[in-house]
Design an enzyme around this catalytic site. Structure first.
Site, PDB file in Angstrom:
ATOM      1  NE  ARG A 169      -2.221   2.082   3.476  1.00 34.62           N
ATOM      2  CZ  ARG A 169      -2.896   2.571   4.532  1.00 34.62           C
ATOM      3  NH1 ARG A 169      -4.120   2.125   4.803  1.00 34.62           N
ATOM      4  NH2 ARG A 169      -2.352   3.456   5.320  1.00 34.62           N
ATOM      5  CE1 TYR A 181      -5.365  10.274   3.705  1.00 31.90           C
ATOM      6  CE2 TYR A 181      -5.298   7.933   4.214  1.00 31.90           C
ATOM      7  CZ  TYR A 181      -5.448   8.960   3.303  1.00 31.90           C
ATOM      8  OH  TYR A 181      -5.657   8.662   1.995  1.00 31.90           O
ATOM      9  CG  ASP A 232      -7.131   3.623   3.224  1.00 33.06           C
ATOM     10  OD1 ASP A 232      -8.206   4.124   2.853  1.00 33.06           O
ATOM     11  OD2 ASP A 232      -6.969   3.110   4.353  1.00 33.06           O
ATOM     12  CG  HIS A 234      -8.408   6.956   5.873  1.00 31.98           C
ATOM     13  ND1 HIS A 234      -9.087   7.139   7.034  1.00 31.98           N
ATOM     14  CD2 HIS A 234      -7.559   5.936   6.089  1.00 31.98           C
ATOM     15  CE1 HIS A 234      -8.652   6.267   7.920  1.00 31.98           C
ATOM     16  NE2 HIS A 234      -7.729   5.513   7.369  1.00 31.98           N
ATOM     17  CD  GLU A 258      -8.394   0.600   2.731  1.00 33.74           C
ATOM     18  OE1 GLU A 258      -7.278   0.198   2.341  1.00 33.74           O
ATOM     19  OE2 GLU A 258      -8.678   0.749   3.932  1.00 33.74           O
ATOM     20  CD  GLU A 284     -10.205   0.919   7.379  1.00 33.48           C
ATOM     21  OE1 GLU A 284      -9.421   0.467   6.538  1.00 33.48           O
ATOM     22  OE2 GLU A 284      -9.877   1.773   8.218  1.00 33.48           O
ATOM     23  NE  ARG A 305      -9.817  -2.032   3.863  1.00 34.35           N
ATOM     24  CZ  ARG A 305      -8.743  -2.582   4.439  1.00 34.35           C
ATOM     25  NH1 ARG A 305      -8.230  -3.678   3.956  1.00 34.35           N
ATOM     26  NH2 ARG A 305      -8.191  -2.015   5.495  1.00 34.35           N
ATOM     27  CD  GLU A 361      -4.688  -2.633   6.684  1.00 34.05           C
ATOM     28  OE1 GLU A 361      -5.880  -2.829   6.974  1.00 34.05           O
ATOM     29  OE2 GLU A 361      -4.136  -1.516   6.729  1.00 34.05           O
ATOM     30  CD1 TRP A 424      -8.104  11.504  10.341  1.00 32.05           C
ATOM     31  CD2 TRP A 424      -8.423   9.320  10.707  1.00 32.05           C
ATOM     32  NE1 TRP A 424      -6.888  10.931  10.500  1.00 32.05           N
ATOM     33  CE2 TRP A 424      -7.044   9.590  10.724  1.00 32.05           C
ATOM     34  CE3 TRP A 424      -8.861   8.004  10.908  1.00 32.05           C
ATOM     35  CZ2 TRP A 424      -6.060   8.613  10.936  1.00 32.05           C
ATOM     36  CZ3 TRP A 424      -7.912   7.024  11.117  1.00 32.05           C
ATOM     37  CH2 TRP A 424      -6.525   7.327  11.138  1.00 32.05           C
TER      38      TRP A 424
HETATM   39  O1  EZ4 Z   1      -6.873   4.117   9.806  1.00 37.86           O
HETATM   40  O2  EZ4 Z   1      -7.053   1.110  11.655  1.00 37.86           O
HETATM   41  O3  EZ4 Z   1      -6.571   0.465   6.004  1.00 37.86           O
HETATM   42  N1  EZ4 Z   1      -6.246   0.742   7.100  1.00 37.86           N
HETATM   43  C1  EZ4 Z   1      -6.640   1.813   7.760  1.00 37.86           C
HETATM   44  C2  EZ4 Z   1      -6.157   1.954   9.180  1.00 37.86           C
HETATM   45  C3  EZ4 Z   1      -7.119   2.774  10.007  1.00 37.86           C
HETATM   46  C4  EZ4 Z   1      -6.960   2.480  11.453  1.00 37.86           C
HETATM   47  C5  EZ4 Z   1      -8.040   3.228  12.225  1.00 37.86           C
HETATM   48  O4  EZ4 Z   1      -8.197   2.702  13.466  1.00 37.86           O
HETATM   49  O5  EZ4 Z   1      -7.360   2.626   7.221  1.00 37.86           O
HETATM   50  O6  EZ4 Z   1      -4.889   2.518   9.221  1.00 37.86           O
HETATM   51 CO    CO Z   2      -8.264   1.797   5.486  1.00 41.16          CO
END
Ligand code: EZ4
Ligand code: CO
Length: 424
Positions: A169, A181, A232, A234, A258, A284, A305, A361, A424
């Site tokens: 990733r 992040y 990702d 996010h 993702e 997730e 996920r 992951e 986030w």
């Molecule tokens: O930000 O597990 O794909 N993985 C992620 C992680 C999440 C954390 C949040 O608790 O997005 O890094």
């Molecule tokens: Co993620």
């Protein structure tokens, strides 16, 4: 009027009476420990001397699950047949009246994992054998390459390739933002919960959308055609922005994009699909099959996920995976460091036993975490191998756990430059 009718025994309770392999739940305890980050563990003991462990960790809301278990679940478990996993699952899900939600589903997951651990230990088999047996030997994992710049990220990705990873990733800093992040200070042991109370980050969509395709171009150039490259988002793009980013990444053949958008409104994914062939992963933060259902049955995502710990345990994740298989959707379970080695162990048994495993992951836990949670799974040549010992193949060392008391820690929050709170 007082309730005078004796409560009927469940079929599961009846069925188990006199069974030679019977095991009743004698006690259960919640253990909270912080070997670098907070983990909540449920330990269930039976009258047969066999115990099981389950992960109950919900990042930033750990003590809510601990209380849910201690105050509301454990009293209902004492005396039950430890083998009646499905019945206990339904009892905690349907029986509570209040269904779903991350706290509830994480608590149910912890019970479910611990009971599967007990059943497999009594059977004398590694868990995947009870789930249908091996569909494959090792499970392909992806590692996390992150850096403040494109160059640094590609360098880290190169080191993952050298360690044998087949999938990586890529996350890099966004020019003009002082923190992003997924880009941590520590390269190997990324910890998303970075402070006592939430820190605040800034977000700039345009700058982000400019840098990611450049990162992928540089990574393909340096790493060649072979490694799978993942990213990702996010939840930070609008559907049409996600469509554009997916299209911009197509030349570099990403394995997946993702959490491209927030998933509360699942129609978002329809719009992304109209604009890009970049495969999509999501889930997730999903708690149950009901969060996944529309996305899967409309084939709007390629990888789901949902994880053992946050989506109702082994029992429920198997159900999600079976449903996904009908629609050609594969698994790509969450496996960040805020999921304990108990979850990783369980995820590998599930992954090994399902036909539609996709990828897992994998962020390495710190040494202290590995000491508190001794486990039998291991990494080799880009794959993780499930433990071969009876049960989940993972334990908690309570003496070591006691050395690391709970420490409040939160995930950051994120704002746009004008101060608006963002995803986030
Ligand atoms: O930000 O597990 O794909 N993985 C992620 C992680 C999440 C954390 C949040 O608790 O997005 O890094
Ligand atoms: Co993620």
């Amino acid at each position: 009027m007082l309730h005078t009718v004796p409560a009927p025994q469940s079929p599961a309770q009846n069925a188990s009476q006199g069974a030679s392999q019977g095991a009743r739940i004698l006690s259960a305890r919640v253990i909270v420990t912080c070997p670098g980050r907070n983990f909540v563990t449920l330990k269930i003991e039976t009258d047969q001397g066999v115990y099981g462990v389950g992960d109950a960790t919900l990042n930033g809301r750990e003590l809510a699950v601990a209380s849910y278990l201690e105050d509301h679940v454990i009293p209902c478990l004492i005396g039950r047949d430890a083998h009646a996993i499905e019945d206990i699952w339904q009892y905690l899900y349907r029986g509570a009246y209040w269904r779903r939600g991350p706290v509830t589903m994480t608590a149910i997951a912890a019970v479910d994992m611990a009971l599967w651990d007990i059943k497999a230990k009594i059977a004398g088999l590694p868990l995947y054998q009870l789930l249908g047996g091996a569909c494959r030997e090792g499970m392909m994992v992806y590692g996390h390459a992150n850096g403040v710049s494109i160059e640094e990220t590609v360098e880290v990705a190169q080191s993952y390739k050298e360690k044998g990873y087949k999938a990586i990733r890529l996350q890099c800093g966004v020019p003009g933002l002082n923190s992003t992040y997924g880009v941590s200070k520590d390269k190997m042991f990324y910890e998303p919960a970075d402070a006592d109370l939430p820190t605040e980050n800034l977000w700039d969509t345009e700058a982000y959308m400019r840098v990611v395709p450049k990162l992928f171009a540089a990574a393909r150039e340096a790493l060649g055609d072979e490694p799978h490259l993942l990213h990702d988002v996010h939840h930070r793009l609008s559907p049409i922005e996600a469509g554009r980013l997916g299209r911009d990444l197509e030349p570099y053949r990403p394995f997946w994009m993702e959490d491209a958008v927030v998933a509360e409104n699942q129609d978002n994914f329809r719009l992304i699909r109209q604009h890009t062939t970049t495969p999509l992963a999501v889930g997730e933060i999903f708690s149950s099959l009901w969060d996944c259902k529309d996305l899967i049955q409309n084939q709007l995502v390629d990888y789901i996920r949902a994880t053992v710990v946050h989506a109702g345990g082994v029992t429920h994740l198997k159900r999600i995976a079976a449903f996904a298989d009908v629609y050609g959707v594969r698994t790509g379970c969450h496996g960040a460091t805020d999921l304990s080695p108990i979850t990783m162990s369980a995820a590998l048994h599930v992954g090994r036993s399902i036909p539609n495993f996709g990828i897992q992951e994998y962020m390495r836990h710190t040494e202290a975490t590995d000491e508190v949670f001794p486990h039998g799974y291991h990494f080799k040549d880009g794959l993780l191998y499930a433990s071969e010992t009876p049960g989940l193949g993972v334990d908690i060392d309570e003496e070591k756990a006691a050395k690391y008391p709970y420490q409040r820690a939160y995930l950051p929050v994120n704002r746009l430059k004008d101060g608006t709170l963002f995803n986030w």
